[in-house]
Scaffold this active site. Structure first.
Site, mmCIF file in Angstrom:
data_model
loop_
_atom_site.group_PDB
_atom_site.id
_atom_site.type_symbol
_atom_site.label_atom_id
_atom_site.label_comp_id
_atom_site.label_asym_id
_atom_site.label_seq_id
_atom_site.Cartn_x
_atom_site.Cartn_y
_atom_site.Cartn_z
ATOM 1 N N ARG A 185 21.430 21.875 31.759
ATOM 2 C CA ARG A 185 21.427 23.166 32.458
ATOM 3 C C ARG A 185 22.841 23.552 32.881
ATOM 4 O O ARG A 185 23.766 22.753 32.774
ATOM 5 C CB ARG A 185 20.565 23.040 33.720
ATOM 6 C CG ARG A 185 21.130 21.974 34.660
ATOM 7 C CD ARG A 185 20.407 21.852 35.970
ATOM 8 N NE ARG A 185 21.120 20.967 36.867
ATOM 9 C CZ ARG A 185 21.022 19.645 36.885
ATOM 10 N NH1 ARG A 185 20.216 19.023 36.031
ATOM 11 N NH2 ARG A 185 21.726 18.930 37.737
ATOM 12 N N ARG A 215 29.496 22.752 49.358
ATOM 13 C CA ARG A 215 28.170 23.367 49.384
ATOM 14 C C ARG A 215 27.800 23.617 50.835
ATOM 15 O O ARG A 215 27.606 22.679 51.615
ATOM 16 C CB ARG A 215 27.118 22.441 48.781
ATOM 17 C CG ARG A 215 27.305 22.228 47.308
ATOM 18 C CD ARG A 215 26.053 21.630 46.711
ATOM 19 N NE ARG A 215 26.299 21.159 45.369
ATOM 20 C CZ ARG A 215 25.360 20.686 44.554
ATOM 21 N NH1 ARG A 215 24.106 20.596 44.986
ATOM 22 N NH2 ARG A 215 25.656 20.294 43.344
ATOM 23 N N LYS A 225 15.653 9.178 29.857
ATOM 24 C CA LYS A 225 16.981 8.568 30.009
ATOM 25 C C LYS A 225 17.177 7.362 29.091
ATOM 26 O O LYS A 225 18.310 7.059 28.706
ATOM 27 C CB LYS A 225 17.215 8.148 31.469
ATOM 28 C CG LYS A 225 16.938 9.245 32.498
ATOM 29 C CD LYS A 225 17.710 10.513 32.266
ATOM 30 C CE LYS A 225 17.175 11.650 33.119
ATOM 31 N NZ LYS A 225 17.644 12.962 32.704
ATOM 32 N N GLY A 228 18.525 12.060 39.886
ATOM 33 C CA GLY A 228 18.515 12.415 41.299
ATOM 34 C C GLY A 228 17.950 11.342 42.223
ATOM 35 O O GLY A 228 17.553 11.642 43.338
ATOM 36 N N LYS A 253 22.377 -3.212 35.018
ATOM 37 C CA LYS A 253 23.235 -3.936 35.946
ATOM 38 C C LYS A 253 23.691 -2.919 36.995
ATOM 39 O O LYS A 253 23.997 -1.774 36.669
ATOM 40 C CB LYS A 253 24.438 -4.492 35.173
ATOM 41 C CG LYS A 253 25.430 -5.234 36.011
ATOM 42 C CD LYS A 253 25.166 -6.722 35.989
ATOM 43 C CE LYS A 253 26.065 -7.426 37.007
ATOM 44 N NZ LYS A 253 25.312 -8.087 38.088
ATOM 45 N N TYR A 254 23.704 -3.313 38.278
ATOM 46 C CA TYR A 254 24.095 -2.375 39.327
ATOM 47 C C TYR A 254 25.617 -2.333 39.462
ATOM 48 O O TYR A 254 26.268 -3.368 39.596
ATOM 49 C CB TYR A 254 23.455 -2.778 40.663
ATOM 50 C CG TYR A 254 23.799 -1.829 41.781
ATOM 51 C CD1 TYR A 254 23.393 -0.508 41.744
ATOM 52 C CD2 TYR A 254 24.550 -2.262 42.885
ATOM 53 C CE1 TYR A 254 23.707 0.372 42.758
ATOM 54 C CE2 TYR A 254 24.867 -1.394 43.919
ATOM 55 C CZ TYR A 254 24.443 -0.082 43.848
ATOM 56 O OH TYR A 254 24.758 0.787 44.855
ATOM 57 N N LYS A 279 24.648 16.342 46.170
ATOM 58 C CA LYS A 279 26.098 16.519 46.138
ATOM 59 C C LYS A 279 26.508 17.474 47.256
ATOM 60 O O LYS A 279 25.801 18.445 47.535
ATOM 61 C CB LYS A 279 26.522 17.111 44.791
ATOM 62 C CG LYS A 279 26.309 16.151 43.640
ATOM 63 C CD LYS A 279 26.457 16.839 42.306
ATOM 64 C CE LYS A 279 26.091 15.869 41.187
ATOM 65 N NZ LYS A 279 25.816 16.576 39.928
ATOM 66 N N VAL A 308 25.017 23.559 39.601
ATOM 67 C CA VAL A 308 25.457 24.209 40.837
ATOM 68 C C VAL A 308 26.985 24.252 40.894
ATOM 69 O O VAL A 308 27.579 25.273 41.236
ATOM 70 C CB VAL A 308 24.913 23.447 42.073
ATOM 71 C CG1 VAL A 308 25.413 24.085 43.363
ATOM 72 C CG2 VAL A 308 23.398 23.384 42.057
HETATM 73 C C1 MV4 Z 1 23.612 3.761 39.071
HETATM 74 C C2 MV4 Z 1 24.393 3.283 40.134
HETATM 75 C C3 MV4 Z 1 24.929 2.023 40.035
HETATM 76 N N1 MV4 Z 1 24.677 1.260 38.951
HETATM 77 N N2 MV4 Z 1 23.413 2.959 38.011
HETATM 78 C C4 MV4 Z 1 22.074 7.755 41.126
HETATM 79 C C5 MV4 Z 1 21.469 8.983 40.523
HETATM 80 C C6 MV4 Z 1 21.363 8.725 39.091
HETATM 81 N N3 MV4 Z 1 21.740 9.888 38.337
HETATM 82 C C7 MV4 Z 1 22.250 7.566 38.811
HETATM 83 N N4 MV4 Z 1 22.593 6.972 40.074
HETATM 84 C C8 MV4 Z 1 23.223 5.783 40.145
HETATM 85 N N5 MV4 Z 1 23.081 4.979 39.076
HETATM 86 C C9 MV4 Z 1 23.932 1.752 37.962
HETATM 87 N N6 MV4 Z 1 23.693 0.985 36.913
HETATM 88 C C10 MV4 Z 1 24.598 4.113 41.228
HETATM 89 C C11 MV4 Z 1 24.000 5.364 41.240
HETATM 90 C C12 MV4 Z 1 24.237 6.123 42.423
HETATM 91 C C13 MV4 Z 1 24.908 7.324 42.395
HETATM 92 C C14 MV4 Z 1 25.371 7.881 41.217
HETATM 93 C C15 MV4 Z 1 26.034 9.076 41.204
HETATM 94 C C16 MV4 Z 1 26.240 9.739 42.395
HETATM 95 C C17 MV4 Z 1 25.793 9.225 43.560
HETATM 96 C C18 MV4 Z 1 25.118 8.006 43.593
HETATM 97 C C19 MV4 Z 1 24.692 7.499 44.810
HETATM 98 C C20 MV4 Z 1 24.024 6.319 44.821
HETATM 99 C C21 MV4 Z 1 23.793 5.649 43.640
#
Ligand code: MV4
Length: 624
Positions: free
Chosen positions: A413, A459, A237, A285, A322-323, A358, A416
C-alpha cells in the site's frame, strides 16, 4: 508539442556545433546547470549512439538534424515533465541561443517543478477514481487526483459527513451509519453506479485485502495497488520470505514452513538457540507475535500466539525466527511499473514506535551510509522483481547492531509515512502510484534518483501521552497549524472538527524538511511549538520530548528507543501552559462588552458619521 520542440531545436543547431570540439566547449558549461543533460549526452556519445570521428574531431553523422533528433528525443524520453508552455517560450525566443543552451534551459524548468518519474499516455488516464477511505489519506488522494485532472468519488460513513474530504471530493456517496469502510459489496456497487475507472484504498481498511482487489478485478475496476494474487502472496509472510530468498535477499534465520505444533516449535527453537520470536504468517503490526526467551515459555507462547492470530486474521498459521535484539526498522520505498522496471527512492527509518505504532519517521536514516543504501536498495529492488510487483510499495528490513540487514515483509500500500520520501525526492508518490496503476511507464532509472536533504515526520495523534496514550476524543475548539519554510502539514483538522471514537486517532502528519538532519530537527521543534490544537490532548509534547533527546539528536536509536530513554518521563516538561479559565465574573464582562459593541455597530450602520467627524478622525490619524 514535443515534436515541435525537437524540430525547433534542430533548426537552431549552429554549424559550429557540428564540430565536436565546438560542441564540447558549449557542452561543458552545462555540467553544473543541467547535470542530467550532461550525463545523458555523455552516455549517448560514449555508447556510440551519437558517433564521433576521433581523428577529425567531428560528429560522424553529417546530417545536423539527425544528430539533433537523436539527442533531443533521447533527452525528452528521460525527462517527461517538460512544461509545454515554458518550452514554447524557450524555443520561440529571438535571442541567439545554441542548441545545448536551449535544451539546458528547457530542462532547468523541469528541475524547479516537481519531478515526475513516470509517463502515461493520454488514452490510458483514469477519468474518475473512487476513494474507499476517510480522514487524512482520503484528502491526500483527492489532492493527487485533482492535480492529475481526475474526478473523485468519495464513499463515506454518515459519522464523517462534515469532514473536509467529503467537502473536497467531486462527488460523495454516503454508505450509511457506523463503520462501513469495509463493506466491499457496497463500495463496488457505488463504483459501478458512478462509472469509476479505479478504486484507491488509501492505507488501513481495504488497502491490503486480496479478496477486495480480486472483486475489483472481476468487475473491471482497477484496484490502485498490485494484482490480487501479489497481495495474497505477500500477505503470507512465510511465502513472501520464500519468494525473496530465491532472489538472494537475506532473511532472518528461521522456519521456511509453518509450525505444526508447540513441540515442533520447541525443536526448532532449540536448533536456532533462544531467544526466538513466533510470528503469525498472516500478521504484521505485532499481532500474534511472541518473543520466547527460554524453553519453559514455549508452549504458552505458541498457544496464545496462535489464538491471537486466529482472532485477528482468521488464520492461526505461525512461523519462527531467531530474535534480533534492538534492531532498527528500515524500509525502502519502491516504484514498479507493469513492464518490469523497478526503482527505489531511498529508505525511511521508522524505529521510533510504541506498541507497533510508528510515531516518528525520517528519511534518509542516520544509520545508513551511501554504500549500505546501495546494497539494501538493490536487495529491495530484487525482492520486488521476484514478486513481480507493480505500483508503489515498501520493503521492510530489520537492521541489527552489526549493520546486517534482513528482509521481514513487504507492504503493498501507500504508507502513512510516504511524505518524508516525497520531501527528499521531490516526487508525489500518490500521483505516481495512480499513474502506475493506469499503466504508466517508469521514465527514470536508479542513477537519476537523488535524495535531497532530510525530512522528519511526527504523527500527531489525539492521544494523551501522560495517560498511556489513551485516545482523546471531542471537539477541536481552536486550531492553528504551523507554516513557513520546510513545513508540510497533512491533516483534515480544522476548528470545529470532531475527533470520533470509532476510528484511529491520527490527527495530522507534520513533516519538516531541511538541508541536513540538524536543520530538519530545528524546524520540527519550531513547528511543534507553533502548532496549536485545543480541545483534545495530542502527542505534540511527546514529540518535543523525543526531539530534545540527546540520543535522538545524535541519530542513536533503535526500536527500544522510548523505553531505553525514559521518554515518557520527560513528556511533562513539554506540556504547554494551559490558558487559565476565566472566572464567571470575567466571562460576564466579555459577553456584555461584545453585545454592547455589536449593538453600537448595528445602530451605526445606517448612520454614517458626518463630514466633520470624518475630517476630525483623519486629522487624528495623521497626527499619530
Ligand atoms: C522481529 C524482531 C526481532 N527479531 N523479528 C514487529 C512487527 C513486525 N513487522 C516485525 N517485528 C519485529 N520482528 C525478529 N526476528 C523485532 C520486531 C519488532 C519491531 C520491528 C519493527 C519496528 C518495531 C518493532 C518493535 C518491536 C519488535
Amino acid at each position: 508539442m514535443k515534436k515541435k520542440f525537437v524540430s525547433a531545436l534542430n533548426r537552431s543547431l549552429t554549424p559550429a556545433e557540428h564540430s565536436y570540439e565546438a560542441f564540447k566547449k558549449v557542452f561543458r558549461k552545462i555540467k553544473k546547470t543541467a547535470p542530467l543533460v550532461y550525463e545523458e549526452v555523455e552516455t549517448l556519445i560514449k555508447s556510440n549512439i551519437v558517433p564521433i570521428d576521433k581523428r577529425k574531431k567531428v560528429f560522424k553523422k553529417a546530417n545536423l538534424a539527425e544528430l539533433g533528433d537523436t539527442i533531443t528525443s533521447s533527452l525528452i524520453k528521460k525527462i517527461p515533465s517538460l512544461d509545454a508552455r515554458e518550452l514554447k517560450k524557450i524555443v520561440g525566443s529571438k535571442s541567439s541561443q545554441t542548441f545545448i543552451d536551449m535544451v539546458a534551459k528547457g530542462l532547468s524548468v523541469s528541475s524547479f517543478s516537481e519531478k515526475e518519474y513516470t509517463i502515461l499516455s493520454k488514452e490510458k488516464e483514469f477519468k474518475r477514481v473512487l476513494i474507499a477511505n476517510r480522514g487524512e489519506i482520503a484528502l491526500r488522494v483527492i489532492r493527487a487526483c485533482r492535480e492529475l485532472g481526475i474526478e473523485t468519488v468519495l464513499v463515506y460513513s454518515s459519522n464523517d459527513k462534515d469532514s473536509l474530504s467529503v467537502k473536497f471530493a467531486d462527488k460523495a456517496c454516503c454508505m450509511g451509519s457506523g463503520v462501513s469502510y469495509l463493506d466491499i459489496n457496497k463500495i463496488i456497487s457505488i463504483a459501478k453506479k458512478t462509472e469509476s475507472d479505479a478504486i484507491h484504498p488509501g492505507y488501513g481498511f481495504l488497502a491490503e485485502n486480496a479478496k477486495f482487489a480480486k472483486l475489483c478485478e472481476k468487475n473491471q475496476i482497477k484496484f490502485i495497488g498490485p494484482l490480487s494474487k501479489t497481495i495474497m502472496l505477500l500477505g503470507d509472510k512465510v511465502m513472501a520470505k520464500r519468494t525473496v530468498t530465491k532472489a538472494k535477499v537475506q532473511v532472518i534465520e528461521g522456519t521456511t514452513i509453518a509450525l505444526k505444533n508447540w513441540k515442533h516449535a520447541f525443536k526448532i527453537a532449540k536448533k536456532l538457540g533462544f531467544p526466538v520470536i513466533i510470528k503469525a504468517a498472516a500478521g504484521g503490526g505485532g499481532k500474534g507475535m511472541r518473543i520466547v526467551t527460554e524453553e519453559e515459555e514455549m508452549e504458552k507462547a505458541y498457544v496464545s500466539a496462535g489464538a491471537e492470530a486466529f482472532l485477528s486474521f482468521g488464520d492461526k498459521t505461525l512461523y519462527m525466527e531467531k530474535y534480533i535484539e534492538e534492531p532498527r526498522h528500515i524500509e525502502f520505498q519502491i516504484l514498479a511499473d507493469r513492464y518490469g522496471n523497478v526503482v527505489h527512492l531511498g529508505e525511511r527509518d521508522c524505529s521510533i514506535q510504541r506498541k507497533h505504532q510508528k510515531l516518528v519517521e525520517e528519511s534518509p536514516s542516520p544509520a545508513i551510509t551511501a554504500e549500505l543504501r546501495e546494497k539494501m536498495g538493490d536487495a529491495a529492488v530484487r525482492a520486488v522483481s521476484a514478486a513481480r510487483y507493480e505500483g508503489a510499495g515498501t520493503v521492510e528490513f530489520l537492521l541489527d547492531k552489526s549493520k546486517n540487514f534482513y528482509f521481514i515483509e513487504m507492504n503493498t500500500r501507500i504508507q502513512v509515512e510516504h511524505g518524508v520520501t516525497e520531501m527528499v525526492t521531490g516526487v508525489d508518490l500518490v500521483k505516481e502510484q495512480i499513474k502506475l496503476a493506469a499503466g504508466a511507464k517508469l521514465a527514470f532509472n536508479q542513477d537519476h534518483i537523488k535524495l535531497d536533504g532530510w525530512a522528519i515526520e511526527c504523527r500527531v495523534n489525539a492521544e494523551d501521552p501522560l495517560e498511556d496514550f489513551r485516545p482523546s476524543i471531542g471537539l477541536i475548539t481552536n486550531y492553528l497549524p504551523p507554516g513557513g519554510p520546510g513545513i508540510r502539514v497533512n491533516s483534515i483538522c480544522h476548528q470545529g472538527y470532531k475527533v470520533l471514537p470509532d476510528y484511529d486517532s491520527l490527527l495530522s502528519l507534520l513533516i519538516c524538511h531541511g538541508n541536513d538532519r540538524h536543520e530538519a530537527i530545528t524546524r520540527m521543534n519550531r513547528a511543534l511549538k507553533e502548532y496549536f490544537i485545543e480541545g483534545v490532548k495530542t502527542t505534540i509534547p511527546f514529540h518535543l520530548a523525543v526531539l530534545h533527546n540527546k540520543n535522538f539528536v545524535k541519530g542513536k536509536f533503535t526500536t527500544a528507543f522510548i523505553e531505553k530513554n525514559d521518554i515518557l518521563k520527560s513528556v511533562k516538561k513539554y506540556i504547554g501552559q494551559k490558558r487559565k479559565e476565566l472566572t464567571n465574573g470575567q466571562k460576564m464582562i466579555v459577553v456584555t462588552t461584545a453585545v454592547s459593541k455589536y449593538m453600537d455597530k448595528k445602530n451605526n450602520l445606517n448612520n454614517k458619521p458626518n463630514a466633520w467627524v470624518m475630517s476630525g478622525r483623519q486629522e487624528l490619524m495623521q497626527n499619530e
